[in-house]
Design a protein around this motif. Structure first.
Motif, PDB file in Angstrom:
ATOM      1  N   VAL A 177      36.010  28.683  44.847  1.00 57.69           N
ATOM      2  CA  VAL A 177      35.269  29.021  44.206  1.00 57.69           C
ATOM      3  C   VAL A 177      35.563  30.131  43.203  1.00 57.69           C
ATOM      4  CG1 VAL A 177      32.797  29.742  43.962  1.00 57.69           C
ATOM      5  CG2 VAL A 177      33.299  28.115  45.899  1.00 57.69           C
ATOM      6  N   LEU A 178      35.006  29.894  41.822  1.00 62.08           N
ATOM      7  CA  LEU A 178      35.053  31.085  41.076  1.00 62.08           C
ATOM      8  C   LEU A 178      33.875  31.489  40.755  1.00 62.08           C
ATOM      9  CD1 LEU A 178      36.639  32.870  38.992  1.00 62.08           C
ATOM     10  CD2 LEU A 178      36.368  31.064  37.470  1.00 62.08           C
ATOM     11  N   ASP A 179      33.584  33.121  40.788  1.00 63.59           N
ATOM     12  CA  ASP A 179      32.158  33.414  40.645  1.00 63.59           C
ATOM     13  C   ASP A 179      32.495  34.485  39.272  1.00 63.59           C
ATOM     14  OD1 ASP A 179      29.675  34.263  40.636  1.00 63.59           O
ATOM     15  OD2 ASP A 179      29.828  35.492  42.329  1.00 63.59           O
ATOM     16  N   VAL A 180      31.960  33.793  38.413  1.00 66.67           N
ATOM     17  CA  VAL A 180      32.074  34.635  36.980  1.00 66.67           C
ATOM     18  C   VAL A 180      30.950  35.552  36.754  1.00 66.67           C
ATOM     19  CG1 VAL A 180      32.334  34.287  34.534  1.00 66.67           C
ATOM     20  CG2 VAL A 180      33.206  32.636  35.773  1.00 66.67           C
ATOM     21  N   GLY A 181      31.322  36.732  36.530  1.00 65.96           N
ATOM     22  CA  GLY A 181      30.204  37.590  36.130  1.00 65.96           C
ATOM     23  C   GLY A 181      29.712  38.412  37.554  1.00 65.96           C
TER      24      GLY A 181
ATOM     25  N   ILE B 285      26.435  37.987  45.797  1.00 67.39           N
ATOM     26  CA  ILE B 285      26.483  36.459  45.793  1.00 67.39           C
ATOM     27  C   ILE B 285      27.871  35.941  46.329  1.00 67.39           C
ATOM     28  CG2 ILE B 285      26.373  34.514  44.373  1.00 67.39           C
ATOM     29  CD1 ILE B 285      24.025  36.022  42.928  1.00 67.39           C
ATOM     30  N   THR B 286      29.010  36.662  45.591  1.00 67.37           N
ATOM     31  CA  THR B 286      30.233  36.286  45.772  1.00 67.37           C
ATOM     32  C   THR B 286      30.550  36.363  47.458  1.00 67.37           C
ATOM     33  OG1 THR B 286      30.746  37.551  43.874  1.00 67.37           O
ATOM     34  CG2 THR B 286      32.813  36.670  45.232  1.00 67.37           C
ATOM     35  N   ALA B 287      30.167  37.357  48.264  1.00 69.33           N
ATOM     36  CA  ALA B 287      30.609  37.424  49.648  1.00 69.33           C
ATOM     37  C   ALA B 287      29.858  36.275  50.342  1.00 69.33           C
ATOM     38  CB  ALA B 287      30.079  38.820  50.128  1.00 69.33           C
ATOM     39  N   ASP B 288      28.463  35.980  49.910  1.00 69.30           N
ATOM     40  CA  ASP B 288      27.934  34.881  50.450  1.00 69.30           C
ATOM     41  C   ASP B 288      28.522  33.612  50.240  1.00 69.30           C
ATOM     42  OD1 ASP B 288      25.719  36.696  51.409  1.00 69.30           O
ATOM     43  OD2 ASP B 288      24.574  35.923  49.885  1.00 69.30           O
TER      44      ASP B 288
ATOM     45  N   THR C 255      37.089  33.682  44.459  1.00 73.07           N
ATOM     46  CA  THR C 255      37.457  34.769  43.335  1.00 73.07           C
ATOM     47  C   THR C 255      36.343  35.316  42.623  1.00 73.07           C
ATOM     48  OG1 THR C 255      39.762  33.649  43.198  1.00 73.07           O
ATOM     49  CG2 THR C 255      39.230  35.020  41.306  1.00 73.07           C
ATOM     50  N   GLY C 256      36.067  36.258  42.654  1.00 72.17           N
ATOM     51  CA  GLY C 256      34.996  36.840  41.668  1.00 72.17           C
ATOM     52  C   GLY C 256      35.608  37.913  40.658  1.00 72.17           C
ATOM     53  N   VAL C 257      34.977  37.424  39.394  1.00 72.53           N
ATOM     54  CA  VAL C 257      35.443  38.233  38.412  1.00 72.53           C
ATOM     55  C   VAL C 257      34.492  38.970  37.552  1.00 72.53           C
ATOM     56  CG1 VAL C 257      37.765  36.572  37.898  1.00 72.53           C
ATOM     57  CG2 VAL C 257      35.399  36.075  36.887  1.00 72.53           C
ATOM     58  N   ASP C 258      34.664  39.997  36.872  1.00 71.66           N
ATOM     59  CA  ASP C 258      33.819  40.614  36.197  1.00 71.66           C
ATOM     60  C   ASP C 258      34.460  41.451  35.138  1.00 71.66           C
ATOM     61  OD1 ASP C 258      30.506  41.583  36.785  1.00 71.66           O
ATOM     62  OD2 ASP C 258      31.654  42.866  35.520  1.00 71.66           O
TER      63      ASP C 258
ATOM     64  N   VAL D 108      34.362  24.554  42.572  1.00 69.37           N
ATOM     65  CA  VAL D 108      33.258  25.152  41.683  1.00 69.37           C
ATOM     66  C   VAL D 108      33.384  26.422  41.011  1.00 69.37           C
ATOM     67  CG1 VAL D 108      30.825  26.122  42.555  1.00 69.37           C
ATOM     68  CG2 VAL D 108      32.052  23.960  43.860  1.00 69.37           C
ATOM     69  N   VAL D 109      32.824  26.543  39.745  1.00 67.60           N
ATOM     70  CA  VAL D 109      32.510  27.659  38.916  1.00 67.60           C
ATOM     71  C   VAL D 109      31.042  27.971  39.085  1.00 67.60           C
ATOM     72  CG1 VAL D 109      33.041  28.822  36.903  1.00 67.60           C
ATOM     73  CG2 VAL D 109      34.636  26.975  37.931  1.00 67.60           C
TER      74      VAL D 109
END
Length: 127
Positions: free
Chosen positions: A42-46, A52-55, A66-69, A109-110
């Motif tokens: 999963v990519l979590d954008v912003g 949410i990313t941790a969940d 991968t969480g990006v900001d 998933v993005v």
């Protein structure tokens, strides 16, 4: 095409981050939860402070998230959130939604929660 960067109008003041830390996959991405499976990427954008990313990481473990900001300072808080939860299947990186540095088909998933309202060209960001 000119480079456009995301302009986060709210900034990352503590009051804003406090509001963002309230967000969870259950209250901000409920539509996605039933679609996730262990082993997915999963990519979590912003991703902001990473709640949410941790969940998402907990839901797809042993898969990777991968969480990006665009703000490096908020990513440090996101990493702390993941560490406090004992998650080792999540990583964070500074990125511009208009120029993500991942090959096509890198993720199952993005996810993007409240990102498109902060970019000048949301259609380009979605591409």
């Amino acid at each position: 095409m000119p480079k456009e960067t995301a302009v986060y109008t709210h900034g990352h003041h503590e009051s804003v981050l406090r509001s963002h830390r309230w967000r969870t996959a259950a209250n901000s991405a409920a539509y996605l939860i039933d679609e996730l499976r262990p082993g997915m990427t999963v990519l979590d954008v912003g991703c902001g402070p990473g709640t949410i990313t941790a969940d998402l990481a907990a839901l797809v473990a042993p898969g990777r998230v991968t969480g990006v900001d665009s703000a490096q300072e908020v990513l440090a808080r996101a990493a702390e959130e993941a560490a406090e939860r004992g998650l080792d299947n999540v990583e964070f990186a500074t990125a511009d939604v208009h120029a993500l540095d991942f090959p096509d088909d890198s993720f199952d998933v993005v996810h993007a929660h409240q990102v498109l309202q902060h970019v000048g060209d949301p259609v380009r960001a979605l591409r």
